[in-house]
Design an enzyme around this catalytic site. Structure first.
Site, PDB file in Angstrom:
ATOM      1  N   ASP A   1       0.956  -1.110  -0.042  1.00 31.66           N
ATOM      2  CA  ASP A   1      -0.247  -0.084   0.144  1.00 31.66           C
ATOM      3  C   ASP A   1       0.908   1.209   0.064  1.00 31.66           C
ATOM      4  O   ASP A   1       1.985   1.090   0.253  1.00 31.66           O
ATOM      5  CB  ASP A   1      -1.129   0.147   1.065  1.00 31.66           C
ATOM      6  CG  ASP A   1      -0.477  -0.815   2.678  1.00 31.66           C
ATOM      7  OD1 ASP A   1       0.855  -0.798   2.605  1.00 31.66           O
ATOM      8  OD2 ASP A   1      -1.307  -1.216   3.012  1.00 31.66           O
TER       9      ASP A   1
ATOM     10  N   GLU B   1      -6.086   3.219   3.566  1.00 33.01           N
ATOM     11  CA  GLU B   1      -6.610   3.723   4.691  1.00 33.01           C
ATOM     12  C   GLU B   1      -7.964   4.173   4.730  1.00 33.01           C
ATOM     13  O   GLU B   1      -8.884   3.870   5.826  1.00 33.01           O
ATOM     14  CB  GLU B   1      -5.974   4.832   5.403  1.00 33.01           C
ATOM     15  CG  GLU B   1      -4.292   4.433   5.598  1.00 33.01           C
ATOM     16  CD  GLU B   1      -4.322   3.562   7.016  1.00 33.01           C
ATOM     17  OE1 GLU B   1      -5.463   3.040   7.497  1.00 33.01           O
ATOM     18  OE2 GLU B   1      -3.129   3.070   7.328  1.00 33.01           O
TER      19      GLU B   1
END
Ligand SMILES: [Zn+2]
Ligand SMILES: [Zn+2]
Length: 445
Positions: free
Chosen positions: A103, A173
């Site tokens: 990520d 997120e």
């Protein structure tokens, strides 16, 4: 749990042929440049969906490792939003396809670690509010491990065959980055993987160790908005009103019986009302109360039942309170915000656990508990988990701090904490060795 020193015992376990490169030797030689990249990423974090600079660094690293790189890959539901997904394809003849994911994004947190390379970044969020930015979830560690793995595997092509799909995923997120990449045709424009691998740093495990969770590791995450409607009026004349505040209170308590009375207790569920707003003044009965819920489950049939129960109970309580049918509560499941449960394929987990035990020694491989947190790495496994996937965890804390915390019971700074300060070394080196070993296991000749 037994804590072993972060001895580099694994170095002696490797038995390479003379002159042959190993994950250990390559991780070691790449470490200085990976630490430079790590500190640069840490000092310059970017918020979810704004990972422009970060994605460029990841793309550059993948190109340097010899990947065919596609940038700006991914399609968010809003056409005006640019997606900074990165896809790097490393080809090495016929063989299996393995996806490796990192990520890219950071969090709106003001860093308080006091590190010399701490972030001082301040930016405007999507609502136009000024926020500090920090890699408080350690995605900078993941990217460093990811780039180190790509470099190592590029130099070990004599030891594996097939295609590796290196994925730099934005917006973890806020959720949506993985889905945006799949929506843009990740599995049709590029080879569909036979396996998917990811890594997440662990704020409770000593650096130098790795952790594994077999089966469900993170939950289905549903966001539900509920509007409870009543009939407002004067606070002194309740008999002339239908009070949505009292009704909301009843509904919230009744929802807790979904877990305690309706659900098989061996299937964990969570129903949390995190946000509630109603009314304007103490002596006015308001017309409505708005609530925002997070709902966590593992199995999809449990998920369906819990979501149905939330609506049934809200409407049932309203009926019992005498709310007219046309004013019954409005229950909205936010489908675009859903994150599926992360399921670590048991067979794959066992296979990689055996590799890690051989590489690092059994004392350095911990079994980690499942959580009801969310992680959209699960998207790469597809809704039916038909692509076997594993996200392992990577110890990131100074071993003496872990030992002290386990002795005293004082918690360590968690992920997302402004004080979370992973130790780059030996965390990154361990991560590169672990991820490279895992890929080699699945693609070995
Ligand atoms: Zn996070
Ligand atoms: Zn994270």
């Amino acid at each position: 749990m037994k804590i072993a020193p972060v001895a580099v015992a694994f170095l002696s376990l490797a038995t390479p042929l003379f002159g042959q490169q190993t994950p250990q030797s390559l991780a070691e030689s790449e470490l200085p440049s990976l630490l430079t990249t790590y500190k640069d990423l840490h000092t310059n974090p970017e918020l979810s969906t704004h990972e422009q600079r970060t994605a460029a660094i990841v793309a550059k690293g993948l190109k340097a490792a010899g990947c065919e790189v596609t940038e700006n890959f991914g399609k968010y539901p809003s056409p005006s939003m640019k997606c900074y997904g990165v896809v790097g394809v490393m080809k090495n003849g016929a063989g299996p396809t393995v996806l490796v994911r990192t990520d890219l994004d950071a969090l709106p947190v003001e860093e308080e670690t006091g590190l010399p390379y701490a972030s001082k970044v301040v930016t405007k969020n999507d609502e136009g509010k000024e926020v500090h930015v920090m890699h408080a979830c350690g995605h900078d560690i993941h990217m460093s491990v990811f780039l180190g793995t790509a470099q190592a595997l590029a130099k070990m092509k004599d030891q594996w065959h097939g295609t590796i799909l290196f994925i730099g995923q934005p917006a973890e997120e806020t959720v949506g980055g993985a889905r945006a990449m799949l929506e843009d045709g990740l599995y049709t424009k590029f080879p569909k993987p036979d396996f998917a691998l990811g890594v997440h740093d662990d704020a409770e495990v000593a650096a130098g160790k790795v952790g594994l969770t077999e089966g469900y590791a993170c939950a289905n995450v549903d966001s539900v908005n509920v509007t409870v409607r009543g009939i407002g009026g004067h606070g002194a004349y309740p008999h002339k009103t239908k009070d949505p505040v009292v009704l909301a209170a009843e509904i919230i308590n009744a929802w807790q019986t979904i877990a305690s009375r309706e659900n098989n207790p061996v299937d964990p569920i969570v129903v949390t009302v995190g946000d509630i707003h109603g009314g304007t003044k103490r002596n006015i009965v308001s017309n409505e109360v708005r609530m925002e819920l997070t709902v966590r489950t593992y199995k999809s049939d449990v998920r369906d039942r819990v979501l149905a129960a939330i609506e049934r109970i809200a409407k049932g309580c309203a009926m019992a309170a005498g709310i007219p049918k046309e004013l019954e509560p409005i229950v909205e499941v936010q489908k675009d915000q859903f994150t599926p449960a992360m399921y670590n394929n048991p067979e794959l987990t066992k296979r990689i656990a055996a590799v890690f035990q051989k590489t690092f020694g059994a004392d350095n491989v911990e079994t980690r508990p499942a959580t009801m947190g969310g992680e959209d790495f699960s998207e790469f496994s597809l809704p039916d988990h038909s692509i076997p996937a594993l996200q392992f965890s990577l110890g990131a804390v100074a071993p003496d701090k872990v030992m002290e915390s386990r002795k005293t019971g004082r918690p360590l700074p968690s992920l997302h904490s402004s004080k979370f300060a992973p130790v780059p070394e030996p965390t990154i080196k361990t991560g590169v060795i672990a991820m490279t070993d895992a890929v080699l296991e699945l693609m070995k000749k």
